[in-house]
Design a protein around this motif. Structure first.
Motif, mmCIF file in Angstrom:
data_model
loop_
_atom_site.group_PDB
_atom_site.id
_atom_site.type_symbol
_atom_site.label_atom_id
_atom_site.label_comp_id
_atom_site.label_asym_id
_atom_site.label_seq_id
_atom_site.Cartn_x
_atom_site.Cartn_y
_atom_site.Cartn_z
ATOM 1 N N ILE A 73 0.827 -1.200 0.000
ATOM 2 C CA ILE A 73 0.000 0.000 0.000
ATOM 3 C C ILE A 73 0.866 1.256 0.000
ATOM 4 N N TYR A 74 2.145 1.116 0.341
ATOM 5 C CA TYR A 74 3.047 2.259 0.388
ATOM 6 C C TYR A 74 3.697 2.560 -0.958
ATOM 7 N N HIS A 75 3.482 1.668 -1.927
ATOM 8 C CA HIS A 75 4.132 1.868 -3.225
ATOM 9 C C HIS A 75 3.156 1.842 -4.403
ATOM 10 N N MET A 76 2.048 1.137 -4.285
ATOM 11 C CA MET A 76 1.127 1.026 -5.413
ATOM 12 C C MET A 76 0.357 2.327 -5.605
ATOM 13 N N ALA A 77 0.060 2.628 -6.851
ATOM 14 C CA ALA A 77 -0.667 3.854 -7.181
ATOM 15 C C ALA A 77 -2.089 3.800 -6.614
ATOM 16 N N ILE A 78 -2.540 4.938 -6.108
ATOM 17 C CA ILE A 78 -3.919 5.074 -5.644
ATOM 18 C C ILE A 78 -4.631 5.976 -6.647
ATOM 19 N N PRO A 79 -5.623 5.455 -7.361
ATOM 20 C CA PRO A 79 -6.288 6.268 -8.382
ATOM 21 C C PRO A 79 -7.219 7.309 -7.760
ATOM 22 N N ALA A 80 -7.679 8.247 -8.560
ATOM 23 C CA ALA A 80 -8.663 9.228 -8.111
ATOM 24 C C ALA A 80 -9.874 8.491 -7.556
ATOM 25 N N CYS A 81 -10.327 8.898 -6.381
ATOM 26 C CA CYS A 81 -11.377 8.141 -5.710
ATOM 27 C C CYS A 81 -12.168 9.040 -4.765
ATOM 28 N N ASP A 82 -13.227 8.481 -4.188
ATOM 29 C CA ASP A 82 -14.100 9.228 -3.285
ATOM 30 C C ASP A 82 -13.866 8.882 -1.826
ATOM 31 N N ALA A 83 -13.298 7.720 -1.557
ATOM 32 C CA ALA A 83 -13.003 7.319 -0.183
ATOM 33 C C ALA A 83 -11.861 6.322 -0.184
ATOM 34 N N VAL A 84 -11.049 6.391 0.873
ATOM 35 C CA VAL A 84 -9.973 5.420 1.102
ATOM 36 C C VAL A 84 -10.161 4.878 2.506
ATOM 37 N N THR A 85 -10.075 3.553 2.658
ATOM 38 C CA THR A 85 -10.237 2.920 3.963
ATOM 39 C C THR A 85 -9.036 2.023 4.249
ATOM 40 N N ALA A 86 -8.796 1.792 5.547
ATOM 41 C CA ALA A 86 -7.717 0.885 5.971
ATOM 42 C C ALA A 86 -8.092 0.372 7.355
ATOM 43 N N MET A 87 -8.823 -0.716 7.402
ATOM 44 C CA MET A 87 -9.355 -1.239 8.660
ATOM 45 C C MET A 87 -8.476 -2.325 9.250
ATOM 46 N N GLY A 88 -8.583 -2.488 10.566
ATOM 47 C CA GLY A 88 -7.916 -3.590 11.230
ATOM 48 C C GLY A 88 -6.427 -3.375 11.428
ATOM 49 N N GLU A 89 -6.034 -2.143 11.818
ATOM 50 C CA GLU A 89 -4.642 -1.837 12.152
ATOM 51 C C GLU A 89 -3.704 -1.920 10.952
ATOM 52 N N VAL A 90 -4.249 -1.842 9.760
ATOM 53 C CA VAL A 90 -3.422 -1.987 8.555
ATOM 54 C C VAL A 90 -2.234 -1.032 8.572
ATOM 55 N N LEU A 91 -2.463 0.222 8.967
ATOM 56 C CA LEU A 91 -1.395 1.217 8.926
ATOM 57 C C LEU A 91 -0.434 1.090 10.101
ATOM 58 N N SER A 92 -0.721 0.194 11.027
ATOM 59 C CA SER A 92 0.204 -0.063 12.130
ATOM 60 C C SER A 92 1.286 -1.068 11.746
ATOM 61 N N TYR A 93 1.026 -1.899 10.743
ATOM 62 C CA TYR A 93 1.960 -2.963 10.392
ATOM 63 C C TYR A 93 3.253 -2.415 9.794
ATOM 64 N N CYS A 94 4.352 -3.006 10.218
ATOM 65 C CA CYS A 94 5.662 -2.710 9.635
ATOM 66 C C CYS A 94 5.977 -3.821 8.637
#
Length: 265
Positions: free
Chosen positions: A107-128
């Motif tokens: 998720i730190y390298h793949m392109a994020i296209p134009a969108c209306d909402a972005v979600t990341a549930m379940g501690e996703v952004l905590s993972y190293c």
């Protein structure tokens, strides 16, 4: 614990192996044994989108797992894109959310296209990723999300938060007829990290296959997350629940809305 496992069928165990993060067996167990988080959070996420005037368009789910939230978003009429580094999760998501676009990658390298909402549930952004000592920059990720979102778009996620309460220091397990999982959690308060050692036993024919994984998660502060979100063009509110679903202890959710005026910094 010994009594618990004594009730499992007396098949032999195959040799233990170390898997990448959420390999085939842990992804399977997570989907069937721990999918309630996504199922219970989904109504609250949909309510947040609607309350902010988002009733259609593209929802991008970072760390989409087995696609349970993508399925509910699609049923509500949204286009959906899921990104996850686990190919095993993506294989499950293809069955759960067949209309979603799915990509294997960071998720730190793949392109994020134009969108209306972005979600990341379940501690996703905590993972190293890769259990690295130096986790990827949230500042850079938040900038990319802000760039992708349309004005007024939402960024919804939850993370582990530092707290003066008890450490995340525990051992637990869960068992099913055909699988079992053991989790050993240890928090290093000085390094603001939580390490989870996870052993999965899954029945394959007449044997149980064991796989071991080690997950490292960063522990953030509410103030740092809020400060970084505001610096990248969001208004932000921290909450303890997604709708009626209350998050587990030491977890906090953030509702970040892209400002309708002015570019993200």
């Amino acid at each position: 614990m010994a009594e618990r496992y004594a009730r499992m069928p007396s098949h032999p165990f195959s040799r233990s192996a170390t898997a990448r993060m959420y390999g085939r067996d842990l992804a399977f167990v997570h989907h069937f044994g721990f999918g309630d988080f996504a199922r219970r959070a989904s109504p609250g996420l949909l309510a947040l989108l609607r309350a902010n005037g988002i009733r259609h368009g593209l929802v991008v789910d970072l760390g989409c797992g087995s696609g349970l939230w993508l399925r509910e978003a699609a049923r509500a009429g949204f286009e959906t894109l899921g990104i996850d580094r686990s190919a095993s999760f993506i294989a499950l998501a293809r069955r759960e959310a067949p209309s979603a676009t799915l990509r294997v990658g960071s998720i730190y390298h793949m392109a994020i296209p134009a969108c209306d909402a972005v979600t990341a549930m379940g501690e996703v952004l905590s993972y190293c990723p890769g259990a690295t000592r130096h986790p990827p920059s949230l500042l850079r990720l938040f900038r990319r999300v802000a760039t992708a979102l349309r004005p007024g778009g939402l960024f919804l996620f939850d993370v582990l938060i530092r707290s003066p309460g008890p450490l995340l220091q525990y051992r637990t397990w869960r068992q099913h007829r055909h699988w079992a999982v053991l989790i050993d959690s240890a928090e290093d308060q000085r390094r603001t990290r939580v390490t989870r050692r996870i052993s999965t036993f899954r029945q394959v024919g007449k044997t149980y296959r064991r796989t071991d994984e080690r997950h490292v998660l960063r522990v953030a502060t509410r103030e740092a997350i809020e400060r970084t979100l505001r610096a990248t063009g969001f208004t932000v509110r921290a909450v303890r629940r997604y709708g009626a679903f209350e998050l587990p202890p030491r977890r906090l959710a953030f509702r970040a809305r892209k400002r309708t005026r002015g570019p993200a910094k």
